[in-house]
Write a protein that holds these residues in place. Structure first.
Motif, mmCIF file in Angstrom:
data_model
loop_
_atom_site.group_PDB
_atom_site.id
_atom_site.type_symbol
_atom_site.label_atom_id
_atom_site.label_comp_id
_atom_site.label_asym_id
_atom_site.label_seq_id
_atom_site.Cartn_x
_atom_site.Cartn_y
_atom_site.Cartn_z
ATOM 1 N N LEU A 1 0.800 -1.221 0.000
ATOM 2 C CA LEU A 1 0.000 0.000 0.000
ATOM 3 C C LEU A 1 0.835 1.274 0.000
ATOM 4 O O LEU A 1 0.382 2.303 -0.525
ATOM 5 N N VAL A 2 2.018 1.217 0.589
ATOM 6 C CA VAL A 2 2.795 2.440 0.802
ATOM 7 C C VAL A 2 4.247 2.238 0.394
ATOM 8 O O VAL A 2 4.873 1.240 0.761
ATOM 9 N N ASP A 3 4.773 3.199 -0.375
ATOM 10 C CA ASP A 3 6.207 3.282 -0.657
ATOM 11 C C ASP A 3 6.786 4.481 0.084
ATOM 12 O O ASP A 3 6.064 5.428 0.428
ATOM 13 N N ILE A 4 8.103 4.438 0.310
ATOM 14 C CA ILE A 4 8.803 5.514 1.013
ATOM 15 C C ILE A 4 9.915 6.039 0.123
ATOM 16 O O ILE A 4 10.668 5.264 -0.470
ATOM 17 N N THR A 5 10.010 7.365 0.044
ATOM 18 C CA THR A 5 11.115 7.979 -0.691
ATOM 19 C C THR A 5 11.577 9.211 0.070
ATOM 20 O O THR A 5 10.975 9.584 1.090
ATOM 21 N N TYR A 6 12.640 9.846 -0.415
ATOM 22 C CA TYR A 6 13.245 10.991 0.269
ATOM 23 C C TYR A 6 13.474 12.110 -0.735
ATOM 24 O O TYR A 6 13.703 11.863 -1.923
#
Length: 279
Positions: free
Chosen positions: A181-186
Motif C-alpha cells: 500500500l505504501v512506498d517511502i522515498t526521500y
C-alpha cells in the motif's frame, strides 16, 4: 532523438525563491523551437506547479503535460482535470498522521484538490513554503484528519532539517507499513515521503510516454534527489543537476556542471539536445 524532457521542479528547475531562472525560460523557448516537449514533474500538486509558470509565455508549454504528486497524477497543461490519478490508502495516512501528531513531527499532508496542509513546521520550513500555492497551516492542537472531510489523500511527508533524523524515521516506520500500500522515498535532504505503492516519477514518465506514443529511449529525466531516482533511471537519459545528491549521482548518465538554482537547462540544451538536431 530525444522528444520529451521531464524535470523535477524544486532544487532542479527552480531557484531558491521558487522562481524559474531566466536561463531556464530561454531554454524552454529553444526546446520548443526544436520540437522537444518539456514536462514539469514534482511531488507538489498540479495547481502549485502551474503557479510557477503563471508569469511566463504560456505558448512555451502549450500541448504539454504536468506530472505531479511524485508521478501519481498526470494533467494536460492548463487542464485541472487529471488524465491519471492515484490516491493513498486512508488507513495508512491515518496511522502516519497520528504518529506525526504524537511525536510532533513537522508534516505536509496533500489532497487531490491541491491543498497542502502543514503542521508543526519549524520557522525555516514555514518561510520556505510561504511562496507555495495551496499551503494551509494547521494549529498545533489539531489531532485528527477531520479537516479534510471525505476528500481523498495523495501523500504525507515528514520534515526535519537533520537528514539523518529523516532517514531514521523512514527506517523505523517501514516495517509498520504495508508495502503493498505504501512506498517511502526521500527528497530535498529534509523530507521522508509516504506515497501510494508503485507510484514514482519514473512510472509517471513511462505512463505519459506511452500515452503520447513516445519511446522511453527518447525521453530525458532531470532531477536532484532520491524522489527523482526512478525517473532518472527509467528515462532514456538520466540527468542530474550539479547539486544532485550523492546517493543519486552514480545513477545518472550525465551530471551537469550547473546547479538547479543557477538555471541548468541551457547547458542541457547545448550539450545534449542541440547536437542531436545537428545530425
Amino acid at each position: 532523438m530525444y522528444r520529451l524532457v521531464a524535470s523535477d521542479m524544486d532544487e532542479t528547475f527552480l531557484d531558491d525563491d521558487h522562481l524559474i531562472p531566466q536561463a531556464n525560460i530561454d531554454a524552454l523557448r529553444r526546446m520548443r523551437e526544436l520540437g522537444v516537449l518539456f514536462v514539469p514533474s514534482s511531488g507538489r500538486p498540479y495547481q502549485s506547479i502551474m503557479s510557477n509558470f503563471a508569469d511566463i509565455d504560456q505558448s512555451l508549454l502549450e500541448g504539454s503535460y504536468v506530472i505531479s504528486y511524485n508521478g501519481g497524477f498526470i494533467n494536460r497543461y492548463g487542464d485541472p482535470e487529471p488524465v491519471l490519478s492515484t490516491t493513498m490508502d486512508r488507513a495508512s495516512v491515518e496511522f502516519l498522521y497520528r504518529y506525526g501528531v504524537e511525536h510532533r513531527i513537522a508534516m505536509h499532508i496533500y489532497t487531490p484538490s491541491g491543498k497542502i496542509f502543514t503542521q508543526f513546521l519549524p520557522p525555516e520550513e514555514a518561510r520556505y513554503v510561504r511562496n507555495i500555492t495551496g499551503v494551509i497551516e494547521l494549529e498545533d492542537s489539531v489531532d485528527s484528519l477531520d479537516f479534510v472531510g471525505d476528500e481523498d489523500l495523495v501523500k504525507i511527508l515528514y520534515m526535519n532539517s537533520d537528514f539523518d533524523v529523516v532517514k531514521r524515521l523512514g527506517a523505523e516506520l517501514r516495517p509498520k507499513l504495508d508495502p503493498r500500500l505504501v512506498d517511502i522515498t526521500y527528497s530535498s535532504q529534509r523530507y521522508v515521503e509516504f506515497v501510494p505503492a508503485g507510484v514514482n516519477k519514473g512510472t509517471g514518465l513511462l505512463h505519459l510516454a506511452e500515452l503520447l506514443g513516445i519511446d522511453a529511449a527518447d525521453t530525458i529525466g532531470v532531477g536532484d534527489s532520491a524522489n527523482d531516482q526512478a525517473m532518472i533511471e527509467m528515462a532514456g537519459l538520466g540527468v542530474g543537476v550539479a547539486n544532485v545528491t550523492d546517493d543519486v549521482r552514480p545513477l545518472c548518465d550525465l551530471v551537469l556542471d550547473t546547479t538547479g538554482r543557477d538555471g541548468a537547462f541551457p547547458e542541457l540544451v547545448r550539450r545534449v539536445i542541440e547536437p542531436e538536431h545537428r545530425l
